[in-house]
Design a protein around this motif. Sequence first.
Motif, PDB file in Angstrom:
ATOM      1  N   ASN A   1      32.949  33.433  42.822  1.00 23.70           N
ATOM      2  CA  ASN A   1      32.499  34.823  42.635  1.00 23.70           C
ATOM      3  C   ASN A   1      32.410  35.621  43.943  1.00 23.70           C
ATOM      4  O   ASN A   1      31.453  36.360  44.163  1.00 23.70           O
ATOM      5  CB  ASN A   1      31.137  34.868  41.935  1.00 23.70           C
ATOM      6  CG  ASN A   1      31.148  34.141  40.603  1.00 23.70           C
ATOM      7  OD1 ASN A   1      32.049  34.325  39.799  1.00 23.70           O
ATOM      8  ND2 ASN A   1      30.165  33.288  40.380  1.00 23.70           N
TER       9      ASN A   1
ATOM     10  N   ASP B   1      32.819  38.603  45.750  1.00 23.83           N
ATOM     11  CA  ASP B   1      33.015  39.943  45.184  1.00 23.83           C
ATOM     12  C   ASP B   1      33.588  40.898  46.222  1.00 23.83           C
ATOM     13  O   ASP B   1      33.556  40.619  47.427  1.00 23.83           O
ATOM     14  CB  ASP B   1      31.694  40.472  44.612  1.00 23.83           C
ATOM     15  CG  ASP B   1      30.628  40.588  45.667  1.00 23.83           C
ATOM     16  OD1 ASP B   1      30.658  41.550  46.443  1.00 23.83           O
ATOM     17  OD2 ASP B   1      29.734  39.687  45.725  1.00 23.83           O
TER      18      ASP B   1
ATOM     19  N   ASN C   1      36.889  33.294  40.021  1.00 22.65           N
ATOM     20  CA  ASN C   1      36.536  34.723  39.915  1.00 22.65           C
ATOM     21  C   ASN C   1      36.571  35.447  41.255  1.00 22.65           C
ATOM     22  O   ASN C   1      35.738  36.307  41.526  1.00 22.65           O
ATOM     23  CB  ASN C   1      35.152  34.850  39.254  1.00 22.65           C
ATOM     24  CG  ASN C   1      34.928  36.186  38.585  1.00 22.65           C
ATOM     25  OD1 ASN C   1      35.877  36.880  38.211  1.00 22.65           O
ATOM     26  ND2 ASN C   1      33.675  36.562  38.414  1.00 22.65           N
TER      27      ASN C   1
ATOM     28  N   CYS D   1      35.773  39.668  42.300  1.00 27.84           N
ATOM     29  CA  CYS D   1      35.091  40.333  41.184  1.00 27.84           C
ATOM     30  C   CYS D   1      34.363  41.580  41.676  1.00 27.84           C
ATOM     31  O   CYS D   1      34.132  41.757  42.868  1.00 27.84           O
ATOM     32  CB  CYS D   1      34.134  39.385  40.473  1.00 27.84           C
ATOM     33  SG  CYS D   1      32.802  38.759  41.505  1.00 27.84           S
ATOM     34  N   GLY D   2      34.010  42.446  40.739  1.00 26.60           N
ATOM     35  CA  GLY D   2      33.261  43.645  41.083  1.00 26.60           C
ATOM     36  C   GLY D   2      34.142  44.870  41.156  1.00 26.60           C
ATOM     37  O   GLY D   2      35.045  45.043  40.339  1.00 26.60           O
ATOM     38  N   SER D   3      33.868  45.682  42.159  1.00 25.95           N
ATOM     39  CA  SER D   3      34.513  46.991  42.319  1.00 25.95           C
ATOM     40  C   SER D   3      36.032  46.891  42.328  1.00 25.95           C
ATOM     41  O   SER D   3      36.603  45.902  42.779  1.00 25.95           O
ATOM     42  CB  SER D   3      34.024  47.605  43.631  1.00 25.95           C
ATOM     43  OG  SER D   3      34.929  48.561  44.098  1.00 25.95           O
TER      44      SER D   3
ATOM     45  N   ALA E   1      39.381  37.749  39.582  1.00 26.06           N
ATOM     46  CA  ALA E   1      38.977  38.866  38.731  1.00 26.06           C
ATOM     47  C   ALA E   1      40.219  39.716  38.521  1.00 26.06           C
ATOM     48  O   ALA E   1      41.053  39.848  39.417  1.00 26.06           O
ATOM     49  CB  ALA E   1      37.891  39.672  39.426  1.00 26.06           C
TER      50      ALA E   1
END
Lengths: 161, 420
Positions: A13, A15, A60, A63-65, A88
């Motif tokens: 993750n 991000d 992942n 991930c995020g924006s 992501a």
Amino acid sequence: MIANGRVFKYGDNIDTDVIIPARYLNVSEPAELAAHCMEDIDKDFIKNVKEGDIIVAGKNFGCGSSREHAPIAIKKAGISVVIAKTYARIFYRNAINIGLAIMECDEAVDGIDDGDMVTVDFDTGIIKNQTKNQIYKGQSFPPFIQDIIKSGGLLPYMSTL
Amino acid sequence: MGMTMTQKILADHAGKTEVKAGELIMADLDLVLGNDVTTPVAVKEYIKAGAKDIFDKDKVVIVLDHFTPNKDIKAAEQCVISRKFAKEQEITNFYDVGSMGIEHCLLPEKGLVVPGNAVIGADSHTCTYGALGAFSTGIGSTDMAAGMMKGKTWFKVPAAIKFNLTGKLNKWVSGKDVILHIIGMIGVDGALYKSMEFTGEGLESLSMDDRFTIANMAIEAGGKNGIFDVDEKTLEYIREHAPGKSYKIYKADEDAEYEELYNIDLSEIKPAVAFPHLPENVKTIDEIEDIKIDQVVIGSCTNGRISDLRTAAEIMKGKKVADGVRAIVIPGTRDVQLQAIKEGLAEIFIEAGAVFSTPTCGPCLGGHMGILAKGERAVSTTNRNFVGRMGHPESEVYLAGPAVAAASAVSGKISAPEDC
């Protein structure tokens, strides 16, 4: 095409806020973005990274924006390829669209440690861990995506339609 | 084989009678969106590609919302790029300071998205419009440039997860608690590459604002999009905001295939809080010990709508923000702001000792208007609590709905709405 470099390894993750914090998004120049790449989780990354080095991460990644500034910063920092378990989906698209090489390979992520020297052959998908003398098989892109890459990115590809 | 709502919309926009999960398609777009952070990168790519006129000046939307009113010289210069491009291309739906709001609050309010649309936006929370029964997803700047050029883009048709909702939410529980509950259950990659399809008799009790909040955070579970069945409430919203605009209602086939099915009884959902540093670190309010806070943010594309402000004001009315806490209330759009003033909500916030701002994404992404120092903690109605999201890498963000956020502002620690 072959990539060869030292590995910077991160967890799950990762991000886009840590890849390039939003406080630096008041610019869009690649070099200015790269200067702050990964700094919130690894402040020495930008000091230590050399042209051709490799990021390896868990699931992942990105991930995020939706900020495309994230793959731009990674690419400009000199990273030749990112190897992760999964990406992501927006990061995945963005990386293809701007020409940052990415691969998915569970085995490689589990086998490679921070600092290992790794070679990646993009044509065969073979990932070689020189430090541990191990070989992993990464997944290649579907033909449609290979066409985008061959065209030199999404916009040149779309122009041909 | 039957299709899901998302698959049907994508099939129609690709000129196909049927699509299957995993299939790569080229689809027509009804709307292409960008903001002040992502548009400059798209414009650069657009110019580099030698592209001339955009595909349709009414179908590209640019909203300057992230660092506006401009927070510094560099941000101001980025906005100049978007402003110049919008003018050159005669973009009808260009929203600058004075007309702008937070993009995902603004577009539905302006009636720019209707059921059955296919929308891409260079902002990850573009998935918000799924609340209207549209297919809507976040993409990057190069995708935005290609979308502006051709009015088309490529998609991999997503597999789906079905959320069958029953029951009714209790007092002080909102859409935010529902989506935090779901992300806590399936994880931040639980819906990776998939569509999250919301259906069931429980929909009836969810307001449009609740639905926008739920669809908004589909990305926080890794989802490609979130989408809701269209019902009378959706159509009422469309009649009010997009009167006369044609739309199409897509219903999933009886035999549509879902990779997973979750039954969710809304009456069992409790107020929820996502702990640092992932939206999946969810606890219910009754599981939380004393956690002192320094700041509260109520706003964002997730919770900056009028019902969110009404909930917060109901709790803060006649009370004071606790000593040592900064409370920042940010309405999502000018209409929300004006409505909050007319209803006396703005007065409640200001008298309680909170600040009431002009619309902006601001502190949600650590832009401006409420940045955290090292070691500080915020309760926020925003959507992400990643490391450094609201400021210093060693600050902490706790995500919650407007009721918990308002209660926490009053008590100075993370609190249940009943306890403040």
